[in-house]
Design a protein around this motif. Structure first.
Motif, mmCIF file in Angstrom:
data_model
loop_
_atom_site.group_PDB
_atom_site.id
_atom_site.type_symbol
_atom_site.label_atom_id
_atom_site.label_comp_id
_atom_site.label_asym_id
_atom_site.label_seq_id
_atom_site.Cartn_x
_atom_site.Cartn_y
_atom_site.Cartn_z
ATOM 1 N N UNK A 177 68.885 73.393 63.760
ATOM 2 C CA UNK A 177 69.325 72.588 64.894
ATOM 3 C C UNK A 177 70.734 72.046 64.678
ATOM 4 N N UNK A 178 71.150 71.919 63.429
ATOM 5 C CA UNK A 178 72.500 71.438 63.160
ATOM 6 C C UNK A 178 73.518 72.572 63.217
ATOM 7 N N UNK A 179 73.092 73.803 62.977
ATOM 8 C CA UNK A 179 73.953 74.979 63.066
ATOM 9 C C UNK A 179 73.139 76.118 63.669
ATOM 10 N N UNK A 180 73.120 76.248 65.002
ATOM 11 C CA UNK A 180 72.259 77.236 65.660
ATOM 12 C C UNK A 180 72.550 78.685 65.290
ATOM 13 N N UNK A 181 73.705 78.935 64.648
ATOM 14 C CA UNK A 181 73.994 80.299 64.205
ATOM 15 C C UNK A 181 73.265 80.647 62.915
ATOM 16 N N UNK A 182 72.645 79.656 62.304
ATOM 17 C CA UNK A 182 71.883 79.891 61.081
ATOM 18 C C UNK A 182 70.405 80.005 61.423
ATOM 19 N N UNK A 183 69.803 81.099 61.020
ATOM 20 C CA UNK A 183 68.379 81.310 61.253
ATOM 21 C C UNK A 183 67.667 81.645 59.959
ATOM 22 N N UNK A 184 66.347 81.615 60.007
ATOM 23 C CA UNK A 184 65.547 81.944 58.829
ATOM 24 C C UNK A 184 64.283 82.656 59.270
ATOM 25 N N UNK A 196 72.935 84.807 59.457
ATOM 26 C CA UNK A 196 73.892 84.303 60.436
ATOM 27 C C UNK A 196 73.833 85.214 61.659
ATOM 28 N N UNK A 197 73.572 84.624 62.820
ATOM 29 C CA UNK A 197 73.423 85.434 64.034
ATOM 30 C C UNK A 197 74.745 86.058 64.481
ATOM 31 N N UNK A 198 75.859 85.614 63.911
ATOM 32 C CA UNK A 198 77.148 86.218 64.252
ATOM 33 C C UNK A 198 77.397 87.492 63.451
ATOM 34 N N UNK A 199 76.517 87.760 62.475
ATOM 35 C CA UNK A 199 76.660 88.946 61.640
ATOM 36 C C UNK A 199 75.477 89.866 61.888
#
Length: 394
Positions: A177-184, A196-199
């Protein structure tokens, strides 16, 4: 209702064999609960608001996950049918919207009519999460083929795909929630992968194997929705691991008390986690001193994923059960606050196979503290919406 166990009952639903956790470990010593349960001071009345099904509903349409978006305006479901269905919440709550929270009679809807639209997916879905900050436009999924995908719901196309787990089933995925581009994501391969959703493709941000001695499947992952760098990970080795996403070499805490695989973890607040296990119990934990605050029991869960959701502002917990019931627990005690009735769905729909179960639950995180909405999905593809209203405190 007092302290009686009076769960919400579901119509019969067929068993979904391949949703069962496949690995169990020998039980550890039981954890001491030095906080005796408190008597709930307020009761809740629950009523059935809507039933969404289709004439051809079978175990091949089992609902494995139900998720409200951050605005509580849209609902997404996924499961065995290889479809992400999107519903407008107000369509499922016609009676409560018109009568100030009280439902006079349940509405019976067909998926085709109630659903705004759906998107076909390449594999069966185990997990769905709305991407924070996307304006309810992007939703992520984890699937049985080991892939994590993102879908642009406005264009209705996939926009991101990763295979971090070598084709092994993904049980759970989430966004920071603090960095929406980070997922797990957590998988049968025994790892929690952060990406990273940008990669699109390439190396993951971090790869964590909670149980370094054995390849215990990771059944659930959840970033702390209240902010900060913490992520909770539940595993088939009976333990919950907490990691600082900035330094994942070692966990910042390990919670050990369940007797079997941990299937869900949910943050109740910044320092409190609720977990579910196929040992048939929910546990509430204080993460700072790693102790069990309370244990909740009454539902039946010995093998399958039956869902877990917490209504944070109202202090209610909910899970499914392998006896076709929805259970609601008040966080300050062990009282089951559901109402005991057989919804008219049982008579209004074609007979279902015996032995089904409630496979997913989700609270609508509304700001009201006197009324609530709970949505539950079944192993035969039936979606049911319940309204709850608090009685005056005694």
């Amino acid at each position: 209702m007092g302290n009686e166990n009076l769960p919400l009952r579901f119509p019969h639903q067929p068993i979904l064999e391949d949703q069962a956790p496949e690995r169990e470990q020998s039980p550890p010593a039981a954890a001491d609960d030095d906080h005796p349960p408190e008597t709930a001071r307020c009761d809740w009345d629950f009523s059935l608001s809507a039933v969404v099904s289709s004439a051809a509903s079978t175990s091949s349409d089992a609902i494995g996950v139900v998720e409200f978006d951050q605005s509580n305006s849209f609902l997404a479901t996924g499961g065995i049918a290889r479809k992400i269905r999107i519903y407008t919440a107000r369509k499922l709550l016609p009676s409560s919207d018109q009568n100030g929270g009280r439902t006079a009679a349940a509405a019976f809807l067909d998926h085709a009519a109630a659903c705004d639209y759906y998107m076909c997916t390449p594999a069966k879905l185990s997990s769905l999460k709305w991407k924070p900050g996307s304006g309810s436009r992007v939703i992520g999924s984890g699937d049985y083929d080991g892939a994590v995908m993102e879908y642009d719901l406005e264009k209705r196309v996939p926009v991101f795909e990763r295979d971090e787990h070598g084709g092994r089933r993904v049980w759970s995925m989430d966004y920071s929630h603090s960095d929406p581009n980070l997922g797990a994501s957590g998988s049968d391969d025994g790892t929690m992968q952060m990406w990273d959703t940008r990669s699109d493709g390439g190396n993951s941000v971090a790869s964590v194997r909670p149980n370094r001695l054995a390849s215990s499947p990771v059944c659930c992952v959840e970033f702390n929705p209240f902010g900060g760098p913490l992520i909770g990970v539940g595993c088939a080795d009976r333990k919950i691991y907490g990691y600082d996403v900035r330094r994942t070499a070692d966990p910042v805490f390990v919670l050990d008390g369940h007797r079997k695989a941990v299937t869900y973890t949910r943050f109740l607040d910044l320092r409190t986690i609720v977990s579910s296990s196929v040992d048939g119990c929910l546990m509430m934990w204080a993460t700072e001193d790693r102790r069990v605050i309370r244990t909740y029991s009454g539902h039946l869960n010995g093998r399958r994923f039956v869902g877990l959701s917490v209504w944070r502002s109202g202090g209610l917990l909910s899970c499914g059960s392998e006896n076709n019931r929805v259970f609601v627990y008040e966080k300050m005690g062990r009282t089951d606050l559901g109402s005991g009735f057989e919804p008219p769905a049982a008579a209004a729909q074609p007979p279902r196979c015996e032995g089904g179960f409630v496979s997913s639950v989700c609270w609508r995180q509304s700001g009201e503290e006197e009324r609530c909405t709970l949505v539950a999905g079944g192993s035969d593809g039936v979606l049911q919406v319940f309204n709850g209203e608090k009685r005056p405190c005694s």
